[in-house]
Write a protein that holds these residues in place. Structure first.
Motif, PDB file in Angstrom:
ATOM      1  N   TRP A 187      -7.191  18.776   4.388  1.00  0.00           N
ATOM      2  CA  TRP A 187      -8.147  18.310   5.396  1.00  0.00           C
ATOM      3  C   TRP A 187      -9.440  19.143   5.412  1.00  0.00           C
ATOM      4  O   TRP A 187     -10.536  18.599   5.411  1.00  0.00           O
ATOM      5  CB  TRP A 187      -7.495  18.316   6.774  1.00  0.00           C
ATOM      6  CG  TRP A 187      -8.415  17.853   7.865  1.00  0.00           C
ATOM      7  CD1 TRP A 187      -9.081  18.627   8.757  1.00  0.00           C
ATOM      8  CD2 TRP A 187      -8.788  16.504   8.153  1.00  0.00           C
ATOM      9  NE1 TRP A 187      -9.843  17.850   9.591  1.00  0.00           N
ATOM     10  CE2 TRP A 187      -9.681  16.533   9.246  1.00  0.00           C
ATOM     11  CE3 TRP A 187      -8.455  15.265   7.595  1.00  0.00           C
ATOM     12  CZ2 TRP A 187     -10.236  15.381   9.790  1.00  0.00           C
ATOM     13  CZ3 TRP A 187      -9.019  14.117   8.151  1.00  0.00           C
ATOM     14  CH2 TRP A 187      -9.889  14.190   9.220  1.00  0.00           C
ATOM     15  N   LEU A 206      -5.292   5.692   9.207  1.00  0.00           N
ATOM     16  CA  LEU A 206      -4.126   6.232   9.919  1.00  0.00           C
ATOM     17  C   LEU A 206      -3.520   5.292  10.948  1.00  0.00           C
ATOM     18  O   LEU A 206      -2.281   5.212  11.026  1.00  0.00           O
ATOM     19  CB  LEU A 206      -4.480   7.585  10.548  1.00  0.00           C
ATOM     20  CG  LEU A 206      -4.882   8.667   9.539  1.00  0.00           C
ATOM     21  CD1 LEU A 206      -5.213   9.959  10.271  1.00  0.00           C
ATOM     22  CD2 LEU A 206      -3.805   8.888   8.492  1.00  0.00           C
ATOM     23  N   TRP A 227       4.610  10.174   5.227  1.00  0.00           N
ATOM     24  CA  TRP A 227       3.580  10.246   6.261  1.00  0.00           C
ATOM     25  C   TRP A 227       4.090  11.018   7.462  1.00  0.00           C
ATOM     26  O   TRP A 227       5.259  10.896   7.858  1.00  0.00           O
ATOM     27  CB  TRP A 227       3.181   8.856   6.729  1.00  0.00           C
ATOM     28  CG  TRP A 227       2.552   7.977   5.692  1.00  0.00           C
ATOM     29  CD1 TRP A 227       1.910   8.365   4.551  1.00  0.00           C
ATOM     30  CD2 TRP A 227       2.514   6.553   5.702  1.00  0.00           C
ATOM     31  NE1 TRP A 227       1.467   7.266   3.861  1.00  0.00           N
ATOM     32  CE2 TRP A 227       1.828   6.137   4.546  1.00  0.00           C
ATOM     33  CE3 TRP A 227       2.992   5.586   6.570  1.00  0.00           C
ATOM     34  CZ2 TRP A 227       1.588   4.814   4.239  1.00  0.00           C
ATOM     35  CZ3 TRP A 227       2.758   4.262   6.273  1.00  0.00           C
ATOM     36  CH2 TRP A 227       2.066   3.875   5.115  1.00  0.00           C
ATOM     37  N   ARG A 265      -0.746  11.242   8.285  1.00  0.00           N
ATOM     38  CA  ARG A 265      -1.206  11.795   7.012  1.00  0.00           C
ATOM     39  C   ARG A 265      -0.031  12.269   6.169  1.00  0.00           C
ATOM     40  O   ARG A 265       1.038  12.566   6.678  1.00  0.00           O
ATOM     41  CB  ARG A 265      -2.144  12.983   7.239  1.00  0.00           C
ATOM     42  CG  ARG A 265      -3.428  12.618   7.937  1.00  0.00           C
ATOM     43  CD  ARG A 265      -4.309  13.828   8.165  1.00  0.00           C
ATOM     44  NE  ARG A 265      -3.707  14.735   9.147  1.00  0.00           N
ATOM     45  CZ  ARG A 265      -4.163  15.947   9.425  1.00  0.00           C
ATOM     46  NH1 ARG A 265      -5.218  16.434   8.789  1.00  0.00           N
ATOM     47  NH2 ARG A 265      -3.571  16.692  10.337  1.00  0.00           N
ATOM     48  N   LEU A 278     -10.075   8.431   5.613  1.00  0.00           N
ATOM     49  CA  LEU A 278      -8.670   8.720   5.888  1.00  0.00           C
ATOM     50  C   LEU A 278      -8.328   8.384   7.332  1.00  0.00           C
ATOM     51  O   LEU A 278      -7.321   7.721   7.604  1.00  0.00           O
ATOM     52  CB  LEU A 278      -8.357  10.185   5.592  1.00  0.00           C
ATOM     53  CG  LEU A 278      -6.931  10.636   5.918  1.00  0.00           C
ATOM     54  CD1 LEU A 278      -5.887   9.784   5.200  1.00  0.00           C
ATOM     55  CD2 LEU A 278      -6.748  12.100   5.585  1.00  0.00           C
ATOM     56  N   GLU A 305      -2.571  15.455   2.347  1.00  0.00           N
ATOM     57  CA  GLU A 305      -3.765  15.170   3.146  1.00  0.00           C
ATOM     58  C   GLU A 305      -3.927  16.191   4.275  1.00  0.00           C
ATOM     59  O   GLU A 305      -5.042  16.603   4.595  1.00  0.00           O
ATOM     60  CB  GLU A 305      -3.694  13.754   3.721  1.00  0.00           C
ATOM     61  CG  GLU A 305      -3.843  12.682   2.648  1.00  0.00           C
ATOM     62  CD  GLU A 305      -3.435  11.305   3.099  1.00  0.00           C
ATOM     63  OE1 GLU A 305      -3.843  10.334   2.423  1.00  0.00           O
ATOM     64  OE2 GLU A 305      -2.701  11.170   4.101  1.00  0.00           O
TER      65      GLU A 305
END
Length: 76
Positions: free
Chosen positions: A43, A58, A29, A35, A54, A39
């Motif tokens: 996006w 977060l 991450w 993210r 999503l 990811e």
């Protein structure tokens, strides 16, 4: 200049990017936004619904990152 794409993009959630782009080795991450690399890269291709889902995940990821990096309180 009017464009349907521009109007659509204005209605979609903003990127959660904080410009602190550093991926955690353990989780993958981003330390700034939470993210994963996939990811982040995907996006723009995500639907509005996918982005909303999503973005909702977060904050918990960022809390988990902080908790994992914080030394446990000493017992004793």
């Amino acid at each position: 200049f009017y464009s349907p794409e521009r109007k659509m993009n204005a209605a979609t959630p903003d990127s959660p990017c904080t410009r602190v782009c550093l991926l955690d080795d353990g989780t993958g991450w981003c330390l700034g936004c939470g993210r994963t690399g996939a990811e982040i890269a995907g996006w723009l291709a995500m639907s509005t619904a996918e982005r909303i889902v999503l973005k909702a995940a977060l904050p918990a990821r960022l809390v988990a990152l902080v908790e994992a990096k914080t030394p446990a309180a000493s017992q004793g």
